[in-house]
Design a protein around this motif. Sequence first.
Motif, mmCIF file in Angstrom:
data_model
loop_
_atom_site.group_PDB
_atom_site.id
_atom_site.type_symbol
_atom_site.label_atom_id
_atom_site.label_comp_id
_atom_site.label_asym_id
_atom_site.label_seq_id
_atom_site.Cartn_x
_atom_site.Cartn_y
_atom_site.Cartn_z
ATOM 1 N N MET A 1 0.801 -1.203 -0.262
ATOM 2 C CA MET A 1 0.135 -0.011 -0.029
ATOM 3 C C MET A 1 1.031 1.312 0.016
ATOM 4 O O MET A 1 1.946 1.270 0.861
ATOM 5 C CB MET A 1 -0.828 -0.107 1.295
ATOM 6 C CG MET A 1 -2.104 -1.018 1.082
ATOM 7 S SD MET A 1 -3.009 -1.038 2.607
ATOM 8 C CE MET A 1 -1.914 -1.621 3.960
ATOM 9 N N PRO A 2 0.555 2.156 -0.820
ATOM 10 C CA PRO A 2 1.483 3.443 -0.819
ATOM 11 C C PRO A 2 1.124 4.227 0.263
ATOM 12 O O PRO A 2 0.277 4.268 1.021
ATOM 13 C CB PRO A 2 0.960 4.178 -2.157
ATOM 14 C CG PRO A 2 -0.215 3.395 -2.466
ATOM 15 C CD PRO A 2 -0.470 2.134 -1.646
ATOM 16 N N LYS A 3 2.256 5.052 0.888
ATOM 17 C CA LYS A 3 2.150 5.834 1.834
ATOM 18 C C LYS A 3 1.115 6.775 1.748
ATOM 19 O O LYS A 3 0.668 7.092 2.938
ATOM 20 C CB LYS A 3 3.597 6.459 2.197
ATOM 21 C CG LYS A 3 4.545 5.827 3.031
ATOM 22 C CD LYS A 3 5.920 6.666 3.135
ATOM 23 C CE LYS A 3 6.905 6.334 4.133
ATOM 24 N NZ LYS A 3 7.759 7.002 4.299
ATOM 25 N N MET B 1 -1.657 6.735 0.450
ATOM 26 C CA MET B 1 -2.956 6.072 0.507
ATOM 27 C C MET B 1 -3.767 6.716 1.684
ATOM 28 O O MET B 1 -3.672 6.909 2.594
ATOM 29 C CB MET B 1 -3.053 4.423 0.791
ATOM 30 C CG MET B 1 -4.357 4.035 0.358
ATOM 31 S SD MET B 1 -4.045 2.252 0.509
ATOM 32 C CE MET B 1 -5.336 1.486 -0.167
ATOM 33 N N PHE C 1 -6.775 6.219 3.602
ATOM 34 C CA PHE C 1 -7.709 5.392 4.392
ATOM 35 C C PHE C 1 -9.051 5.769 4.645
ATOM 36 O O PHE C 1 -9.973 4.966 4.823
ATOM 37 C CB PHE C 1 -7.092 4.774 5.671
ATOM 38 C CG PHE C 1 -5.805 3.960 5.500
ATOM 39 C CD1 PHE C 1 -6.026 2.846 5.163
ATOM 40 C CD2 PHE C 1 -4.585 4.460 5.330
ATOM 41 C CE1 PHE C 1 -4.907 1.829 5.057
ATOM 42 C CE2 PHE C 1 -3.449 3.882 5.112
ATOM 43 C CZ PHE C 1 -3.626 2.347 5.067
ATOM 44 N N VAL D 1 -11.003 3.604 1.681
ATOM 45 C CA VAL D 1 -10.915 2.491 1.667
ATOM 46 C C VAL D 1 -12.121 1.758 2.429
ATOM 47 O O VAL D 1 -12.471 2.123 3.479
ATOM 48 C CB VAL D 1 -9.328 2.182 2.564
ATOM 49 C CG1 VAL D 1 -9.332 0.296 2.496
ATOM 50 C CG2 VAL D 1 -8.318 2.706 1.812
ATOM 51 N N PHE E 1 -11.567 -4.384 2.475
ATOM 52 C CA PHE E 1 -10.335 -4.351 2.166
ATOM 53 C C PHE E 1 -9.335 -4.051 3.266
ATOM 54 O O PHE E 1 -8.430 -4.974 3.676
ATOM 55 C CB PHE E 1 -9.778 -3.302 1.294
ATOM 56 C CG PHE E 1 -8.492 -2.898 0.869
ATOM 57 C CD1 PHE E 1 -7.939 -3.670 -0.217
ATOM 58 C CD2 PHE E 1 -7.668 -1.921 1.703
ATOM 59 C CE1 PHE E 1 -6.577 -3.459 -0.471
ATOM 60 C CE2 PHE E 1 -6.226 -1.908 1.317
ATOM 61 C CZ PHE E 1 -5.700 -2.522 0.183
ATOM 62 N N VAL E 2 -9.579 -3.566 4.361
ATOM 63 C CA VAL E 2 -8.916 -3.302 5.567
ATOM 64 C C VAL E 2 -8.765 -4.612 6.403
ATOM 65 O O VAL E 2 -7.892 -5.045 6.898
ATOM 66 C CB VAL E 2 -9.379 -2.415 6.418
ATOM 67 C CG1 VAL E 2 -8.820 -2.252 7.907
ATOM 68 C CG2 VAL E 2 -9.445 -0.817 5.721
ATOM 69 N N VAL F 1 -6.631 -7.290 4.397
ATOM 70 C CA VAL F 1 -5.007 -6.928 4.771
ATOM 71 C C VAL F 1 -4.722 -7.331 6.169
ATOM 72 O O VAL F 1 -3.667 -7.965 6.244
ATOM 73 C CB VAL F 1 -4.830 -5.332 4.564
ATOM 74 C CG1 VAL F 1 -3.452 -5.170 5.136
ATOM 75 C CG2 VAL F 1 -4.962 -5.141 3.044
ATOM 76 N N ARG G 1 -1.826 -10.188 7.057
ATOM 77 C CA ARG G 1 -0.583 -9.570 7.845
ATOM 78 C C ARG G 1 -0.588 -10.502 9.257
ATOM 79 O O ARG G 1 0.445 -10.734 9.846
ATOM 80 C CB ARG G 1 -0.707 -8.105 8.306
ATOM 81 C CG ARG G 1 -0.737 -7.356 7.185
ATOM 82 C CD ARG G 1 0.501 -6.775 6.731
ATOM 83 N NE ARG G 1 1.491 -6.279 7.620
ATOM 84 C CZ ARG G 1 2.661 -6.196 7.581
ATOM 85 N NH1 ARG G 1 3.359 -7.035 6.692
ATOM 86 N NH2 ARG G 1 3.549 -6.001 8.787
#
Length: 52
Positions: A1-3, A5, A7, A10, A14-15, A18, A22
């Motif tokens: 994910m790009p810095k 981004m 949130f 989003v 999606f959250v 991820v 993780r």
Amino acid sequence: MPKEMDFNEVDQNFVSAVADKRNKIPRKSLNYRTPLEVFLSYIDESHLSSLN
């Protein structure tokens, strides 16, 4: 994910996806256990049954 981004744009699915991915990665700092395994090691059956 790009810095950069945003949130705020989003969606929760999606959250959650991820976070799920993780939490299943083994960590050296946890003796190569996953965060999920460590978390569950602190929860007993009575806590799990109350989640239903």
